[in-house]
Scaffold this motif. Structure first.
Motif, PDB file in Angstrom:
ATOM      1  N   VAL A  89       0.853  -1.183   0.000  1.00  0.00           N
ATOM      2  CA  VAL A  89       0.000   0.000   0.000  1.00  0.00           C
ATOM      3  C   VAL A  89       0.891   1.236   0.000  1.00  0.00           C
ATOM      4  O   VAL A  89       1.776   1.375   0.853  1.00  0.00           O
ATOM      5  CB  VAL A  89      -0.923   0.029   1.230  1.00  0.00           C
ATOM      6  N   VAL A  90       0.676   2.127  -0.938  1.00  0.00           N
ATOM      7  CA  VAL A  90       1.438   3.378  -0.990  1.00  0.00           C
ATOM      8  C   VAL A  90       0.820   4.345   0.016  1.00  0.00           C
ATOM      9  O   VAL A  90      -0.309   4.796  -0.147  1.00  0.00           O
ATOM     10  CB  VAL A  90       1.417   3.985  -2.399  1.00  0.00           C
ATOM     11  N   VAL A  91       1.567   4.656   1.065  1.00  0.00           N
ATOM     12  CA  VAL A  91       1.128   5.627   2.074  1.00  0.00           C
ATOM     13  C   VAL A  91       1.588   7.019   1.678  1.00  0.00           C
ATOM     14  O   VAL A  91       0.831   7.993   1.742  1.00  0.00           O
ATOM     15  CB  VAL A  91       1.666   5.240   3.464  1.00  0.00           C
ATOM     16  N   GLY A  92       2.846   7.137   1.267  1.00  0.00           N
ATOM     17  CA  GLY A  92       3.405   8.402   0.799  1.00  0.00           C
ATOM     18  C   GLY A  92       4.459   8.140  -0.252  1.00  0.00           C
ATOM     19  O   GLY A  92       5.233   7.176  -0.131  1.00  0.00           O
ATOM     20  N   CYS A  93       4.505   8.977  -1.279  1.00  0.00           N
ATOM     21  CA  CYS A  93       5.432   8.715  -2.389  1.00  0.00           C
ATOM     22  C   CYS A  93       6.115   9.975  -2.906  1.00  0.00           C
ATOM     23  O   CYS A  93       6.783   9.934  -3.937  1.00  0.00           O
ATOM     24  CB  CYS A  93       4.708   8.017  -3.529  1.00  0.00           C
ATOM     25  N   SER A  94       5.950  11.090  -2.212  1.00  0.00           N
ATOM     26  CA  SER A  94       6.605  12.322  -2.654  1.00  0.00           C
ATOM     27  C   SER A  94       8.097  12.242  -2.354  1.00  0.00           C
ATOM     28  O   SER A  94       8.514  11.665  -1.343  1.00  0.00           O
ATOM     29  CB  SER A  94       5.994  13.534  -1.946  1.00  0.00           C
TER      30      SER A  94
END
Length: 258
Positions: free
Chosen positions: A4-9
């Motif tokens: 699951v992508v929680v944050g990708c910045s």
């Protein structure tokens, strides 16, 4: 297993995403779920609450100690210590040498994290096990000690195993190529743009991420760690010039099933 992508910045949190954080889960035969985090960057802790209760985490796996990958460990510490029902059991945190000191720096209190975190140092290419996951760290090319993480776990369909590789932050190097070999899913940072960011030894571009995916023979490429000032579509287009498989862009809330 599922990611699951929680944050990708990349480098900083952005208007649409927290910084680096990914939740990897696998169902266990006893009906429970093993949950590990890959990084816990700025703004990610609040978003994590959408997906899992923090006290249910089995481990946090840190690719390196830059702020955009670790700073919300301070928030996790506060939760584990003071949230209703706490203090909760200590969580294992794996990272480069100096992870314990970094946690102290973030919390502002000497040894404050010792009660809620058990810290362990990666050893290059020496696997560790967390529940059904085997994690093999490999040293990669970045200005600070950094590791790509090759994670093998149960296929979600119950048939065999699957391999996820998270590059962490790295430029092209032998280490990340070795880690990525034959991966079912390569979660690759691509913070730089070709013809704009000429400095080497820090980050991949979309083109270099695609070259990595091709050379390593991976099944699927997911581009991540893209800063707010970098064009996501341009980075993806660059990757498609050097890799002819499936290329996705990581987005908060998206789940990849392996």
């Amino acid at each position: 297993m599922r990611l699951v992508v929680v944050g990708c910045s990349g480098s900083v949190s952005g208007p649409e995403s927290a910084s680096s954080c990914y939740l990897l889960q696998a169902d266990r035969p006893d009906g429970g779920t093993t949950s590990v985090l890959l990084d816990l960057g700025s703004g990610a802790f609040g978003q994590l609450l959408r997906y899992v209760a923090p006290e249910q985490l089995d481990a946090v796996l840190l690719s390196h100690l830059h702020a955009d990958h670790v700073v919300d460990l301070a928030a996790l510490e506060v939760y584990l210590r003071y949230a209703p029902g706490g203090p909760f059991d200590a969580v294992d945190v794996w990272g480069p040498d100096g992870t314990d000191a970094r946690i102290e720096q973030l919390s502002g209190e000497p040894s404050s994290g010792a009660e809620v975190f058990r810290t362990h140092a990666w050893v290059d290419r020496e696997p560790v096990r967390v529940g059904p996951f085997e994690i093999a760290p490999t040293t990669v090319l970045h200005p600070v000690p950094a590791f790509a993480l090759r994670i093998t776990g149960p296929a979600e369909n119950g048939q065999g195993t699957r391999t996820l590789v998270f590059t962490g932050d790295t430029d092209a190097c032998d280490g990340v190529l070795a880690a990525a070999h034959g991966a079912d899913l390569l979660l690759a940072e691509a913070a730089f743009e070709e013809d704009r960011d000429e400095v080497r030894g820090i980050h991949l571009t979309g083109r270099r991420a695609g070259e990595l995916a091709t050379a390593a023979g991976v099944q699927r490429l997911v581009l991540t760690h893209i800063p707010p000032w970098t064009s996501r579509e341009k980075v993806r287009a660059e990757a498609c010039t050097t890799y002819d498989g499936v290329v996705d862009l990581a987005c908060p809330g998206v789940t990849f099933h392996l």
